[in-house]
Write a protein that holds these residues in place. Structure first.
Motif, mmCIF file in Angstrom:
data_model
loop_
_atom_site.group_PDB
_atom_site.id
_atom_site.type_symbol
_atom_site.label_atom_id
_atom_site.label_comp_id
_atom_site.label_asym_id
_atom_site.label_seq_id
_atom_site.Cartn_x
_atom_site.Cartn_y
_atom_site.Cartn_z
ATOM 1 N N PRO A 22 15.321 -57.055 -39.555
ATOM 2 C CA PRO A 22 16.413 -57.089 -40.538
ATOM 3 C C PRO A 22 17.786 -56.928 -39.909
ATOM 4 N N SER A 72 16.019 -64.642 -45.557
ATOM 5 C CA SER A 72 14.565 -64.516 -45.483
ATOM 6 C C SER A 72 13.953 -65.572 -44.572
ATOM 7 N N ARG A 80 14.649 -64.763 -40.979
ATOM 8 C CA ARG A 80 13.779 -63.647 -40.614
ATOM 9 C C ARG A 80 12.359 -64.138 -40.332
ATOM 10 N N THR A 117 7.639 -58.762 -46.355
ATOM 11 C CA THR A 117 7.836 -58.040 -47.616
ATOM 12 C C THR A 117 8.458 -56.668 -47.363
ATOM 13 N N ASP A 141 12.077 -57.086 -46.452
ATOM 14 C CA ASP A 141 12.907 -57.368 -47.631
ATOM 15 C C ASP A 141 13.128 -56.131 -48.494
ATOM 16 N N GLU A 151 16.711 -54.324 -48.199
ATOM 17 C CA GLU A 151 17.788 -54.651 -49.143
ATOM 18 C C GLU A 151 17.439 -54.209 -50.566
ATOM 19 N N TYR A 152 16.161 -54.279 -50.911
ATOM 20 C CA TYR A 152 15.726 -53.797 -52.233
ATOM 21 C C TYR A 152 16.107 -52.323 -52.396
ATOM 22 N N GLU A 204 10.300 -63.850 -52.311
ATOM 23 C CA GLU A 204 11.434 -64.384 -51.559
ATOM 24 C C GLU A 204 12.621 -64.651 -52.486
ATOM 25 N N HIS A 229 14.348 -61.451 -53.464
ATOM 26 C CA HIS A 229 15.116 -60.910 -52.337
ATOM 27 C C HIS A 229 16.446 -61.640 -52.188
#
Length: 474
Positions: free
Chosen positions: A149, A155, A158, A363, A366, A369-370, A455, A458
């Motif tokens: 990240p 995404s 990445r 996952t 991601d 950022e979540y 995705e 995100h």
């Protein structure tokens, strides 16, 4: 523009070299160290003493790994606060790689005969060395995968970076499977039923640890973090906040639980394979053929990952992968001593493993950022520490199961394929094949019902962060 692309390519290759060496080390610890313990470390004439000591060692490893559930998040939190002219992650990769490799090499010995001359002192030193090795390996592991990240917020980008990384790690992990028996037997004075002697295992540890350290140095020299306002925290996560931060990130927790249960099944099969080849098939040299097969299909699967995620999406790719692995285990269970069928089943079981790893890694990545949007500050290494924590916990639990099972069914010490009874072989195969299928089905149900971060979601989160992060982080 071409120069920038060239720099990106060199960075990805350097990163892949680091994960190549890193997974060599991981396979040494998670799979083959247990084989060394059960076959060579305790080899006195008193079989009951040997089995007792093996049981103690398995318990020590399990306790240390479980204790790390509470240590790894703090390692990740410490890495998040690191600020050096070499970056946040690279010092941890190189120093962690050196200390872990040195510690593991010593662990692949009987500490100058202490296993027989002073077993209690051996156990105390073993526990200390293993703890040191595990902590520094953890720091390296968290730092390496936390770089994903830190290199990009997109995404797809990445996925490309992680694909290069996973190509390196698959090649490293499977190269160990190819080379372990040839290296061990080449340096051994006694073949010991195809599992070698202490000299061979020490040579294996030194070679593998050296390659792992070299990969860490190449990664350190060839990679660079991306500077971005989104990576700037106005407030840091304190030690007191570590577990509350993780708990508030519900998607991180659900993907971690799912992956842990899945890994119980996957790691059991992977750890039992050398025993299967040595004591069921009766020829451990076939393991090298499996390693070659796994290198080819593993690299192919990883290289296709960006294409497969575009065509099927991550969720469907996870489901299809589990179906393939269960079919492979059913074939494996009925293969018996048919070496061709065993190799086909084992190769088919390995094929989707790197795909599942990448789905989970993406996952978890991601969820950085979540959590950033949900909680209000960014915790790259803290969040990414969960993936290696899951792998290590699974490795510890499955290693304990494998060690105790090997003793239970007579696959320890000077045992051979001819000395294992039919009933013990049946019990071994039940644990190797049926139990993992149950774990994988449970993991699939959890993934389907609880993991909702896709995705598309995100991408929406990143857009929202770009619009509001300065205000959120004040």
């Amino acid at each position: 523009m071409s120069g920038n692309n060239g720099n990106k390519l060199m960075q990805r290759i350097s990163y892949a070299c680091g994960t190549f060496g890193h997974d060599i080390f991981y396979m040494m610890v998670s799979t083959y160290f247990i084989m060394f313990i059960t076959s060579n470390l305790f080899n006195t004439e008193d079989q009951s003493h040997n089995e007792y000591m093996i049981g103690i060692i398995m318990t020590v490893i399990l306790v240390i790994r479980v204790a790390e559930l509470f240590i790894d998040p703090f390692i990740g939190n410490t890495i998040d606060k690191t600020n050096t002219r070499w970056g946040r992650f690279k010092p941890w990769v190189i120093v962690g790689g050196f200390v872990a490799a040195l510690s593991l090499a010593i662990l692949f010995t009987d500490l100058g005969g202490l296993t027989t001359s002073n077993p209690l002192l051996y156990l105390i030193i073993f526990a200390i060395l293993y703890l040191v090795m595990d902590i520094f390996y953890s720091a390296k592991d968290v730092a390496i995968w936390s770089m994903v990240p830190a290199m990009s917020f997109d995404s797809k980008e990445r996925e490309i970076t992680a694909t290069f990384a996973r190509i390196g790690s698959v090649f490293g992990a499977q190269l160990v499977t190819v080379m372990v028996i040839p290296i061990v037997l080449f340096f051994s004075k006694d073949a010991n039923g195809g599992v070698g002697d202490a000299n061979g295992w020490l040579a294996f540890a030194l070679i593998g640890g050296g390659v792992s350290l070299l990969g860490a140095v190449i990664l350190g020299l060839g990679t660079k973090e991306q500077a971005s306002a989104l990576r700037e925290n106005k407030k840091e996560t304190t030690f007191k906040e570590v577990f509350s931060i993780l708990g508030k990130n519900d998607q991180l927790m659900w993907i971690a639980i799912t992956f842990l249960i899945f890994c119980f099944g996957q790691d059991l099969v992977n750890s039992f394979q050398m025993y299967y080849f040595a004591y069921i098939l009766g020829d451990s040299t076939y393991l090298s053929f499996l390693g070659i097969i796994n290198v080819i299909i593993g690299l192919l699967a990883v290289a296709l990952f960006p294409v497969l995620t575009t065509k099927f999406k991550r969720r469907n790719l996870f489901f299809y992968s589990v179906v393939i692995m269960i079919i492979a285990l059913i074939i494996y269970a009925f293969a018996g001593t048919n070496s061709v069928l065993v190799l086909i089943a084992a190769g088919l079981f390995n094929l989707p493993q790197p795909l599942v790893f990448l789905v989970v890694l993406m996952t978890i990545t991601d969820t950085v950022e979540y959590g950033q949007l949900k909680i209000g500050h960014r915790d790259e290494s803290l969040i990414l520490s969960i993936r290696p924590l899951v792998n290590k916990l699974s490795g510890a639990v499955t290693s304990a199961i494998v060690g105790f099972t090997a003793v239970w069914v007579g696959m320890s010490g000077k045992a051979t394929a001819d000395s294992i009874t039919d009933s013990n072989k049946m019990m071994f195969e039940l644990i190797m094949f049926a139990v993992p299928i149950v774990f994988m089905l449970i993991a699939t149900l959890l993934y389907k019902t609880k993991v909702t971060l896709t995705e598309e979601k995100h991408a929406e989160i990143v857009k929202e962060l770009e619009r509001t992060w300065k205000d959120i982080s004040k």
